[in-house]
Motif scaffolding. Structure first.
Motif, PDB file in Angstrom:
ATOM      1  N   PHE A 285      14.077  -9.544  21.818  1.00  0.00           N
ATOM      2  CA  PHE A 285      14.634  -8.523  22.695  1.00  0.00           C
ATOM      3  C   PHE A 285      13.561  -7.704  23.405  1.00  0.00           C
ATOM      4  O   PHE A 285      13.864  -6.949  24.317  1.00  0.00           O
ATOM      5  CB  PHE A 285      15.562  -7.597  21.902  1.00  0.00           C
ATOM      6  N   TRP A 286      12.301  -7.847  22.987  1.00  0.00           N
ATOM      7  CA  TRP A 286      11.196  -7.125  23.605  1.00  0.00           C
ATOM      8  C   TRP A 286      10.159  -8.114  24.126  1.00  0.00           C
ATOM      9  O   TRP A 286       9.709  -8.990  23.401  1.00  0.00           O
ATOM     10  CB  TRP A 286      10.536  -6.182  22.588  1.00  0.00           C
ATOM     11  N   THR A 291       8.455  -3.069  26.828  1.00  0.00           N
ATOM     12  CA  THR A 291       9.405  -3.675  27.763  1.00  0.00           C
ATOM     13  C   THR A 291      10.436  -4.546  27.067  1.00  0.00           C
ATOM     14  O   THR A 291      10.082  -5.519  26.391  1.00  0.00           O
ATOM     15  CB  THR A 291       8.665  -4.544  28.800  1.00  0.00           C
ATOM     16  N   GLN A 292      11.712  -4.190  27.226  1.00  0.00           N
ATOM     17  CA  GLN A 292      12.777  -5.031  26.685  1.00  0.00           C
ATOM     18  C   GLN A 292      13.132  -6.147  27.670  1.00  0.00           C
ATOM     19  O   GLN A 292      12.782  -6.091  28.844  1.00  0.00           O
ATOM     20  CB  GLN A 292      14.014  -4.186  26.368  1.00  0.00           C
ATOM     21  N   ASP A 293      13.848  -7.137  27.178  1.00  0.00           N
ATOM     22  CA  ASP A 293      14.199  -8.301  27.983  1.00  0.00           C
ATOM     23  C   ASP A 293      15.720  -8.423  28.087  1.00  0.00           C
ATOM     24  O   ASP A 293      16.369  -8.991  27.203  1.00  0.00           O
ATOM     25  CB  ASP A 293      13.618  -9.565  27.341  1.00  0.00           C
ATOM     26  N   TRP A 297      19.354 -10.009  25.918  1.00  0.00           N
ATOM     27  CA  TRP A 297      20.611  -9.338  25.600  1.00  0.00           C
ATOM     28  C   TRP A 297      21.788 -10.212  26.059  1.00  0.00           C
ATOM     29  O   TRP A 297      22.759 -10.371  25.316  1.00  0.00           O
ATOM     30  CB  TRP A 297      20.725  -7.995  26.329  1.00  0.00           C
ATOM     31  N   GLU A 323      14.233  -1.987  17.542  1.00  0.00           N
ATOM     32  CA  GLU A 323      14.154  -3.408  17.866  1.00  0.00           C
ATOM     33  C   GLU A 323      15.445  -3.954  18.455  1.00  0.00           C
ATOM     34  O   GLU A 323      15.430  -4.823  19.325  1.00  0.00           O
ATOM     35  CB  GLU A 323      13.793  -4.188  16.592  1.00  0.00           C
ATOM     36  N   GLY A 326      18.845  -1.660  22.171  1.00  0.00           N
ATOM     37  CA  GLY A 326      19.168  -2.021  23.552  1.00  0.00           C
ATOM     38  C   GLY A 326      20.185  -3.146  23.619  1.00  0.00           C
ATOM     39  O   GLY A 326      21.144  -3.107  24.405  1.00  0.00           O
ATOM     40  N   TYR A 351      17.598   2.134  25.551  1.00  0.00           N
ATOM     41  CA  TYR A 351      18.685   1.287  26.012  1.00  0.00           C
ATOM     42  C   TYR A 351      18.952   1.619  27.473  1.00  0.00           C
ATOM     43  O   TYR A 351      18.550   2.679  27.967  1.00  0.00           O
ATOM     44  CB  TYR A 351      19.945   1.471  25.163  1.00  0.00           C
TER      45      TYR A 351
END
Length: 447
Positions: A285-286, A291-293, A297, A323, A326, A351
């Motif tokens: 997810f990161w 930076t999240q991806d 998701w 973790e 988001g 999030y």
């Protein structure tokens, strides 16, 4: 007088309440502690490298003074919770600050402000003494304790005791906890020990079972109903294993997120069918620390719909925190609920708020349980509707290793600790009921 005399009285079927009341109390007892002069011992180390085996001590400590509305309990067994790990590694801050603040509130509370902290927020045992004003319990009663310690002098706590301004978690924000041969509790923490369970089994559910009940079932939490799709992170762990049971017992549909085939098998054995092995399916997810991806998701949400027949999540049972948060907000259905009670992977959650506000989702903070919720959760254990998830039991001397295993997440369910109990399997009073539920009681032992 020694603790051995207490143990002999507990193990004798002839002992009466009067016998327990007449037992002289020892001047000292053994307890698991952290030391105030060692709070900086892990300075500079990463969280993962901080080792509870170095900070947890087995000390001989003096018996505390018994105050009004309190009880001294001979602890037969206890268990390790994540707050025991936090205490042992002095994160997110040293618990001695809690004890100092509590000690300033009144004369009797000064007992808690010591250079050592006796930890532990679960117990199963036998009442030894009660203080003035205690009428519901007497010496010799077999009990478990929930960990909510409140003063109840403010009106704020009278609809929901968790809202009391002097609300604390016993054995974490107070001293004289359950990882010891004797514990000091407020008498309204006591609940009847389930008759069909051994001491160590009865000690295991307390904190996590009540926490999961409030977070998922109670109107103060998500208010789960029949048919709800419930996403449960860490579904075979200390908290998640109870959330999974509550979802199944309440007619909901748990979507269990785990990290290994072994943990997936535990969820199947509880009756869950929708299971995601996040490691096997490679969710990241990161992209990096900052930076999240969102693509991940969406991939996660698509996988959930495959398991639910195209439906989104009604309730997310959140506790990993940074973790996963988001992703949790994203996959929740319009009008759905994310309940959060911890942040084991980090407290600073991020999030995309568009998915929250435009889809009318709710985030609910949930912390332990009020008195009534703790009783309701314990009643379900006593009735055999919900079962302990005890996987392994340690001696009091090996509590450091037990905390290390929880810290490294190498355990399943809950890990127990024998305190006064000389061996496992003692304390069962209702063998007929136990026989009916034996497979479920031993589910986490047989993995």
């Amino acid at each position: 007088m020694t603790v051995k005399d207490i143990l002999d009285a507990i193990q004798s079927p002839e002992s009466t309440s009067a016998d327990f009341a007449a037992l002289p109390l020892p001047e000292s007892y053994r307890a698991i502690t952290v030391h105030k002069d060692e709070t900086e011992m892990f300075a500079g180390l990463s969280t993962r490298d901080k080792d509870p085996r170095k900070s947890l001590h087995l000390d001989e400590v003096p018996l505390p003074e018994l105050g009004p509305g309190e009880a001294l309990v001979a602890v037969m067994a206890s268990s390790v919770n994540y707050n025991s790990v936090w205490t042992s590694i002095f994160e997110p801050l040293s618990t001695f600050g809690f004890l100092e603040r509590y000690g300033r509130t009144n004369e009797l509370a000064k007992r808690h402000d010591l250079p050592y902290h006796i930890i532990g927020s679960d117990l199963a045992g036998v009442v030894l003494r009660t203080g003035p004003g205690v009428n519901a319990w007497k010496p010799g009663d077999e009990v478990v304790a929930h960990c909510l310690s409140v003063e109840l002098e403010s009106s704020d706590g009278h609809n929901d005791t968790m809202l009391d301004p002097e609300q604390r978690i016993w054995g974490f924000e107070t001293n004289f906890g359950g990882l010891a041969e004797i514990a000091l509790v407020k008498s309204n923490q006591l609940m009847p020990k389930p008759d069909h369970l051994s001491w160590e089994e009865a000690a295991a559910p307390g904190l996590v079972n009540s926490t999961a009940y409030r977070q998922l079932v109670s109107r103060n939490g998500a208010g789960m109903k029949q048919g709800d799709n419930v996403l449960i992170w860490g579904a075979s762990g200390g908290l998640g294993s109870y959330a999974t049971q509550f979802a199944l017992a309440g007619g909901a549909n748990p979507i269990c997120v785990v990290s290994s085939p072994q943990k997936a098998e535990i969820c199947r054995s509880m009756g869950a069918e929708a299971i995601i092995d996040r490691n096997a399916e490679g969710y990241k997810f990161w992209k990096d620390e900052q930076t999240q991806d969102p693509k991940e998701w969406k991939r996660f949400g698509k996988r959930i719909r495959e398991l639910t027949g195209g439906e989104d999540i009604d309730i997310v049972f959140e506790h990993p925190g940074r973790e996963t948060f988001g992703a949790s907000v994203y996959v929740t259905r319009k009008g759905g609920t994310i309940t959060t009670c911890a942040s084991t992977s980090g407290y600073m959650h991020e999030y995309d708020n568009r998915y929250l506000w435009m889809s009318l989702k709710r985030i609910i903070g949930s912390h332990f349980a009020n008195y009534r919720e703790a009783w309701e959760a314990n009643r379900l254990i006593a009735k055999g509707k919900i079962h302990p998830t005890l996987s392994k039991v340690y001696s009091l001397e090996d509590t450091g290793q037990a905390a290390h295993d929880v810290h490294r997440n190498v355990h399943q369910g809950k890990v127990g600790v024998l305190c006064l109990a000389p061996e496992e399997g003692l304390g069962v009073r209702d063998h007929e009921m136990r026989a009916k539920h034996l497979d479920a009681i031993n589910r986490f032992r047989n993995i």
